[in-house]
Design a protein around this motif. Structure first.
Motif, PDB file in Angstrom:
ATOM      1  N   PHE A  17       0.826  -1.199   0.000  1.00  7.65           N
ATOM      2  CA  PHE A  17       0.000   0.000   0.000  1.00  7.65           C
ATOM      3  C   PHE A  17       0.866   1.256   0.000  1.00  7.65           C
ATOM      4  CE2 PHE A  17      -2.457   3.329   2.154  1.00  7.65           C
ATOM      5  CZ  PHE A  17      -3.518   3.431   1.262  1.00  7.65           C
ATOM      6  N   ALA A  18       1.927   1.260   0.785  1.00  5.11           N
ATOM      7  CA  ALA A  18       2.825   2.422   0.821  1.00  5.11           C
ATOM      8  C   ALA A  18       3.497   2.627  -0.532  1.00  5.11           C
ATOM      9  CB  ALA A  18       3.868   2.243   1.912  1.00  5.11           C
ATOM     10  N   ALA A  19       3.905   1.534  -1.171  1.00  8.16           N
ATOM     11  CA  ALA A  19       4.529   1.640  -2.498  1.00  8.16           C
ATOM     12  C   ALA A  19       3.521   2.156  -3.526  1.00  8.16           C
ATOM     13  CB  ALA A  19       5.087   0.289  -2.931  1.00  8.16           C
ATOM     14  N   LEU A  20       2.279   1.719  -3.411  1.00  7.33           N
ATOM     15  CA  LEU A  20       1.230   2.190  -4.314  1.00  7.33           C
ATOM     16  C   LEU A  20       0.946   3.668  -4.073  1.00  7.33           C
ATOM     17  CD1 LEU A  20      -0.958   1.378  -6.425  1.00  7.33           C
ATOM     18  CD2 LEU A  20      -2.463   0.967  -4.484  1.00  7.33           C
ATOM     19  N   LEU A  21       0.894   4.074  -2.831  1.00  5.78           N
ATOM     20  CA  LEU A  21       0.579   5.454  -2.478  1.00  5.78           C
ATOM     21  C   LEU A  21       1.708   6.417  -2.841  1.00  5.78           C
ATOM     22  CD1 LEU A  21      -1.648   7.125  -1.040  1.00  5.78           C
ATOM     23  CD2 LEU A  21      -0.323   6.844   1.044  1.00  5.78           C
ATOM     24  N   LEU A  22       2.950   6.002  -2.619  1.00  3.49           N
ATOM     25  CA  LEU A  22       4.090   6.895  -2.851  1.00  3.49           C
ATOM     26  C   LEU A  22       4.621   6.844  -4.276  1.00  3.49           C
ATOM     27  CD1 LEU A  22       6.029   6.395   0.491  1.00  3.49           C
ATOM     28  CD2 LEU A  22       4.429   8.203  -0.119  1.00  3.49           C
ATOM     29  N   GLY A  23       4.131   5.923  -5.082  1.00  2.00           N
ATOM     30  CA  GLY A  23       4.521   5.861  -6.495  1.00  2.00           C
ATOM     31  C   GLY A  23       5.987   5.580  -6.690  1.00  2.00           C
ATOM     32  N   SER A  24       6.650   6.440  -7.460  1.00  2.64           N
ATOM     33  CA  SER A  24       8.050   6.195  -7.817  1.00  2.64           C
ATOM     34  C   SER A  24       9.014   6.502  -6.674  1.00  2.64           C
ATOM     35  CB  SER A  24       8.425   7.031  -9.034  1.00  2.64           C
ATOM     36  OG  SER A  24       8.360   8.416  -8.713  1.00  2.64           O
ATOM     37  N   ARG A  25       8.533   7.067  -5.576  1.00  3.00           N
ATOM     38  CA  ARG A  25       9.403   7.378  -4.441  1.00  3.00           C
ATOM     39  C   ARG A  25       9.706   6.152  -3.591  1.00  3.00           C
ATOM     40  NH1 ARG A  25      11.792  12.016  -5.757  1.00  3.00           N
ATOM     41  NH2 ARG A  25      10.258  13.524  -6.391  1.00  3.00           N
ATOM     42  N   MET A  26       8.886   5.110  -3.747  1.00  2.10           N
ATOM     43  CA  MET A  26       9.127   3.835  -3.055  1.00  2.10           C
ATOM     44  C   MET A  26       8.661   2.727  -3.991  1.00  2.10           C
ATOM     45  SD  MET A  26       7.615   2.520   0.554  1.00  2.10           S
ATOM     46  CE  MET A  26       7.537   0.785   0.906  1.00  2.10           C
ATOM     47  N   THR A  27       9.589   1.899  -4.431  1.00  4.11           N
ATOM     48  CA  THR A  27       9.241   0.844  -5.373  1.00  4.11           C
ATOM     49  C   THR A  27       9.667  -0.510  -4.837  1.00  4.11           C
ATOM     50  OG1 THR A  27      11.325   1.143  -6.562  1.00  4.11           O
ATOM     51  CG2 THR A  27       9.426   2.351  -7.400  1.00  4.11           C
ATOM     52  N   ILE A  28       8.845  -1.494  -5.150  1.00  5.48           N
ATOM     53  CA  ILE A  28       9.150  -2.879  -4.808  1.00  5.48           C
ATOM     54  C   ILE A  28       9.104  -3.669  -6.099  1.00  5.48           C
ATOM     55  CG2 ILE A  28       8.442  -4.923  -3.515  1.00  5.48           C
ATOM     56  CD1 ILE A  28       7.109  -3.017  -1.511  1.00  5.48           C
ATOM     57  N   GLY A  29      10.194  -4.294  -6.440  1.00  2.00           N
ATOM     58  CA  GLY A  29      10.282  -5.043  -7.691  1.00  2.00           C
ATOM     59  C   GLY A  29      10.554  -4.110  -8.854  1.00  2.00           C
ATOM     60  N   ASP A  30      11.049  -4.684  -9.917  1.00  2.00           N
ATOM     61  CA  ASP A  30      11.342  -3.939 -11.131  1.00  2.00           C
ATOM     62  C   ASP A  30      10.054  -3.773 -11.919  1.00  2.00           C
ATOM     63  OD1 ASP A  30      12.664  -2.665 -13.134  1.00  2.00           O
ATOM     64  OD2 ASP A  30      13.623  -4.445 -13.950  1.00  2.00           O
ATOM     65  N   GLY A  31       9.883  -2.680 -12.577  1.00  2.00           N
ATOM     66  CA  GLY A  31       8.673  -2.414 -13.346  1.00  2.00           C
ATOM     67  C   GLY A  31       8.467  -3.365 -14.514  1.00  2.00           C
TER      68      GLY A  31
END
Length: 125
Positions: A17-31
């Motif tokens: 949820f944090a990664a979804l909310l913060l977008g490119s500022r916090m990423t999990i996994g490669d796009g």
């Protein structure tokens, strides 16, 4: 064991949820990864975060208890941000893509993760 698994699940969902909310500022996994690889990366990051939070976080909170009381608990936000950055460092050592864009974003992500964990823990338990 059941408590650890539920904490791992709650932490993973909160991190997502944090990664979804913060977008490119916090990423999990490669796009460019498949959905399965991203879920596995999220599970690994959640596992590392849970272990770091339980082991290192408990020790740091115990040692800094007088300062936590003095700052009325605001030091806990800083501790959570540091634990998140430690998780980032550990996961990159294992080759898992997890990135937080600086300490300020780690502070914000720590707040989001803490709120999500509180809500989800109340639901799961």
């Amino acid at each position: 064991m059941e408590r650890f698994l539920s904490t791992w699940f709650v932490s993973s969902v909160a991190l997502a949820f944090a990664a979804l909310l913060l977008g490119s500022r916090m990423t999990i996994g490669d796009g460019d990864e498949t959905t399965l690889n991203r879920v596995l990366a999220l599970a690994v990051v959640g596992l590392v975060f849970t272990v770091v939070h339980e082991l290192v976080g408990s020790f740091v909170k115990l040692i800094s208890l007088p300062f936590i009381v003095l700052t009325l608990g605001l030091l806990l936000v800083v501790i959570n941000a540091c634990l998140l950055l430690l998780t980032e460092w550990i996961t990159t050592q294992f080759g898992v893509e997890f990135m937080v864009d600086g300490f300020g974003w780690a502070l914000l992500a720590g707040i989001v993760i803490s709120v999500c964990q509180s809500i989800l823990s109340a639901i799961v338990r």
